[in-house]
Design a protein around this motif. Structure first.
Motif, PDB file in Angstrom:
ATOM      1  N   ASN A 165      11.531   7.162   8.283  1.00 45.96           N
ATOM      2  CA  ASN A 165      12.479   7.105   7.175  1.00 45.96           C
ATOM      3  C   ASN A 165      13.454   8.278   7.219  1.00 45.96           C
ATOM      4  O   ASN A 165      13.251   9.252   7.957  1.00 45.96           O
ATOM      5  CB  ASN A 165      11.712   7.110   5.848  1.00 45.96           C
ATOM      6  CG  ASN A 165      10.689   5.993   5.774  1.00 45.96           C
ATOM      7  OD1 ASN A 165      11.026   4.830   5.935  1.00 45.96           O
ATOM      8  ND2 ASN A 165       9.432   6.349   5.544  1.00 45.96           N
ATOM      9  N   THR A 169       9.604  10.982   6.676  1.00 48.77           N
ATOM     10  CA  THR A 169       8.288  10.363   6.556  1.00 48.77           C
ATOM     11  C   THR A 169       8.217   9.105   7.423  1.00 48.77           C
ATOM     12  O   THR A 169       9.247   8.577   7.868  1.00 48.77           O
ATOM     13  CB  THR A 169       7.980   9.995   5.095  1.00 48.77           C
ATOM     14  OG1 THR A 169       8.977   9.062   4.626  1.00 48.77           O
ATOM     15  CG2 THR A 169       8.001  11.238   4.223  1.00 48.77           C
ATOM     16  N   GLU A 170       7.004   8.615   7.648  1.00 51.24           N
ATOM     17  CA  GLU A 170       6.802   7.421   8.462  1.00 51.24           C
ATOM     18  C   GLU A 170       6.104   6.332   7.648  1.00 51.24           C
ATOM     19  O   GLU A 170       5.231   6.622   6.829  1.00 51.24           O
ATOM     20  CB  GLU A 170       5.960   7.741   9.705  1.00 51.24           C
ATOM     21  CG  GLU A 170       6.704   8.535  10.765  1.00 51.24           C
ATOM     22  CD  GLU A 170       5.909   8.658  12.047  1.00 51.24           C
ATOM     23  OE1 GLU A 170       6.529   8.790  13.119  1.00 51.24           O
ATOM     24  OE2 GLU A 170       4.661   8.619  11.974  1.00 51.24           O
ATOM     25  N   THR A 171       6.514   5.090   7.914  1.00 54.75           N
ATOM     26  CA  THR A 171       5.930   3.932   7.245  1.00 54.75           C
ATOM     27  C   THR A 171       5.360   2.983   8.286  1.00 54.75           C
ATOM     28  O   THR A 171       6.058   2.607   9.244  1.00 54.75           O
ATOM     29  CB  THR A 171       6.970   3.192   6.393  1.00 54.75           C
ATOM     30  OG1 THR A 171       7.493   4.078   5.400  1.00 54.75           O
ATOM     31  CG2 THR A 171       6.361   1.977   5.715  1.00 54.75           C
ATOM     32  N   GLN A 173       4.516  -0.597   9.169  1.00 59.15           N
ATOM     33  CA  GLN A 173       4.954  -1.901   8.686  1.00 59.15           C
ATOM     34  C   GLN A 173       4.018  -2.983   9.215  1.00 59.15           C
ATOM     35  O   GLN A 173       3.832  -3.135  10.425  1.00 59.15           O
ATOM     36  CB  GLN A 173       6.398  -2.161   9.115  1.00 59.15           C
ATOM     37  CG  GLN A 173       7.383  -1.178   8.480  1.00 59.15           C
ATOM     38  CD  GLN A 173       8.828  -1.442   8.846  1.00 59.15           C
ATOM     39  OE1 GLN A 173       9.129  -1.811   9.975  1.00 59.15           O
ATOM     40  NE2 GLN A 173       9.729  -1.248   7.897  1.00 59.15           N
ATOM     41  N   THR A 202       0.247   7.425   8.805  1.00 62.07           N
ATOM     42  CA  THR A 202       1.594   7.416   8.251  1.00 62.07           C
ATOM     43  C   THR A 202       1.577   7.811   6.774  1.00 62.07           C
ATOM     44  O   THR A 202       0.532   7.843   6.129  1.00 62.07           O
ATOM     45  CB  THR A 202       2.227   6.022   8.399  1.00 62.07           C
ATOM     46  OG1 THR A 202       1.378   5.055   7.765  1.00 62.07           O
ATOM     47  CG2 THR A 202       2.399   5.668   9.856  1.00 62.07           C
ATOM     48  N   ASP A 203       2.770   8.089   6.241  1.00 66.56           N
ATOM     49  CA  ASP A 203       2.901   8.511   4.847  1.00 66.56           C
ATOM     50  C   ASP A 203       2.859   7.330   3.877  1.00 66.56           C
ATOM     51  O   ASP A 203       2.528   7.500   2.707  1.00 66.56           O
ATOM     52  CB  ASP A 203       4.219   9.259   4.661  1.00 66.56           C
ATOM     53  CG  ASP A 203       4.330  10.444   5.592  1.00 66.56           C
ATOM     54  OD1 ASP A 203       3.692  11.481   5.308  1.00 66.56           O
ATOM     55  OD2 ASP A 203       5.033  10.335   6.623  1.00 66.56           O
ATOM     56  N   SER A 204       3.203   6.152   4.374  1.00 71.70           N
ATOM     57  CA  SER A 204       3.205   4.962   3.534  1.00 71.70           C
ATOM     58  C   SER A 204       2.933   3.732   4.390  1.00 71.70           C
ATOM     59  O   SER A 204       2.950   3.788   5.623  1.00 71.70           O
ATOM     60  CB  SER A 204       4.548   4.803   2.801  1.00 71.70           C
ATOM     61  OG  SER A 204       5.614   4.706   3.731  1.00 71.70           O
ATOM     62  N   CYS A 206       3.767  -0.621   4.460  1.00 69.84           N
ATOM     63  CA  CYS A 206       4.540  -1.732   3.911  1.00 69.84           C
ATOM     64  C   CYS A 206       3.975  -3.027   4.476  1.00 69.84           C
ATOM     65  O   CYS A 206       3.784  -3.149   5.689  1.00 69.84           O
ATOM     66  CB  CYS A 206       6.015  -1.593   4.284  1.00 69.84           C
ATOM     67  SG  CYS A 206       7.051  -2.999   3.789  1.00 69.84           S
ATOM     68  N   THR A 219       5.540  -1.926  -0.626  1.00 69.22           N
ATOM     69  CA  THR A 219       5.331  -0.641   0.041  1.00 69.22           C
ATOM     70  C   THR A 219       4.505   0.274  -0.857  1.00 69.22           C
ATOM     71  O   THR A 219       4.736   0.331  -2.072  1.00 69.22           O
ATOM     72  CB  THR A 219       6.671   0.035   0.363  1.00 69.22           C
ATOM     73  OG1 THR A 219       7.446  -0.834   1.198  1.00 69.22           O
ATOM     74  CG2 THR A 219       6.454   1.360   1.074  1.00 69.22           C
ATOM     75  N   LYS A 221       2.597   4.282  -1.054  1.00 71.04           N
ATOM     76  CA  LYS A 221       2.378   5.602  -0.463  1.00 71.04           C
ATOM     77  C   LYS A 221       0.907   5.773  -0.130  1.00 71.04           C
ATOM     78  O   LYS A 221       0.031   5.289  -0.848  1.00 71.04           O
ATOM     79  CB  LYS A 221       2.827   6.700  -1.437  1.00 71.04           C
ATOM     80  CG  LYS A 221       4.337   6.761  -1.643  1.00 71.04           C
ATOM     81  CD  LYS A 221       4.706   7.927  -2.551  1.00 71.04           C
ATOM     82  CE  LYS A 221       6.219   8.013  -2.709  1.00 71.04           C
ATOM     83  NZ  LYS A 221       6.606   9.143  -3.601  1.00 71.04           N
ATOM     84  N   ARG A 222       0.643   6.487   0.969  1.00 67.34           N
ATOM     85  CA  ARG A 222      -0.739   6.753   1.364  1.00 67.34           C
ATOM     86  C   ARG A 222      -1.288   7.923   0.554  1.00 67.34           C
ATOM     87  O   ARG A 222      -2.428   8.135   0.416  1.00 67.34           O
ATOM     88  CB  ARG A 222      -0.789   7.060   2.862  1.00 67.34           C
ATOM     89  CG  ARG A 222      -0.512   5.852   3.731  1.00 67.34           C
ATOM     90  CD  ARG A 222      -1.759   4.978   3.875  1.00 67.34           C
ATOM     91  NE  ARG A 222      -2.736   5.661   4.740  1.00 67.34           N
ATOM     92  CZ  ARG A 222      -3.885   6.183   4.336  1.00 67.34           C
ATOM     93  NH1 ARG A 222      -4.225   6.141   3.086  1.00 67.34           N
ATOM     94  NH2 ARG A 222      -4.697   6.766   5.196  1.00 67.34           N
TER      95      ARG A 222
END
Length: 222
Positions: A165, A169-171, A173, A202-204, A206, A219, A221-222
């Motif tokens: 992102n 941060t990383e998501t 998917q 990852t931080d989140s 989705c 989505t 958040k972790r």
């Protein structure tokens, strides 16, 4: 005519709800004093001991309950192991639990799938567990009876990408894999699935779910 269950592509098989509840009513229930009047329902990890008995469970809020009367369950057959289920129980004054019933939950391990299928489902809800260990989803599959021995639903969890992102941060998917598998679409059956997030760095996360009403994307958040 044969009715077919659901199969998980990368996890345990899913079957219909196995809630052991009586359909009989009584005066105690009417007064709010029956076995089910204070019943709780929680997603949990169910522990099976060396004698293949359910002896304790840990809810998604990390609450641990010892089972007052350990018991066998027909689909929990591996000793010294843990299964995923919705636990229906009454909490006792001594901190133990009287288990009323268990409803099986399919566990979908995130994986890159070579043949992703996105046949639609009916969407109910998706949420991350309080302990951040699972992404849970409630969906409805259209079911039916057929003479086709090969007809079976298949569910899985496909890792699409790891997206970086703008804020650094990383998501992760994900896409829900669903193959209708030739099962007729006559009626809906509610199914719960859990996606483990313990190894997700990852931080989140989705998830994309294809439904009869369009695409649902959530989505967390972790």
């Amino acid at each position: 005519m044969k009715h077919f269950p659901v199969n998980c592509l990368v996890g345990c098989a899913i079957c219909a709800a196995l809630i052991v509840l009586s359909s009989c009513a009584n005066d105690a229930y009417d007064k709010g004093e029956g076995d089910y009047s204070l019943m709780q329902a929680e997603m949990a990890e169910i522990h099976i001991n060396s004698n293949v008995l359910v002896d304790y469970f840990i809810t998604d809020a990390n609450d641990r309950y010892s089972v007052a009367t350990p018991f066998k369950n027909s689909w929990m057959t591996t000793p010294d192991s843990t299964y995923r289920a919705v636990a229906y129980f009454n909490k006792r004054d001594d901190g133990m639990a009287d288990v009323i019933g268990l409803s099986r939950v399919g566990v979908l391990m995130p994986k890159r799938l070579k043949n992703l299928k996105t046949d639609p489902v009916r969407f109910e809800s998706v949420w991350i567990s309080p302990n951040r260990a699972y992404l849970n989803a409630g969906i409805y599959l259209l079911m039916g009876s057929t003479d086709d021995e090969q007809a079976i639903h298949t569910l899985g969890c496909h890792i699409d990408t790891l997206h970086r992102n703008d804020d650094g941060t990383e998501t992760m998917q994900l896409t829900l894999h669903h193959d209708q598998g030739g099962v007729p679409e006559y009626y809906s059956q509610r199914t719960y699935v859990s996606i483990p997030l313990k190894d997700a760095m990852t931080d989140s996360v989705c998830i994309t779910i294809h439904t009869y009403d369009g695409i649902v994307r959530k989505t967390f958040k972790r």
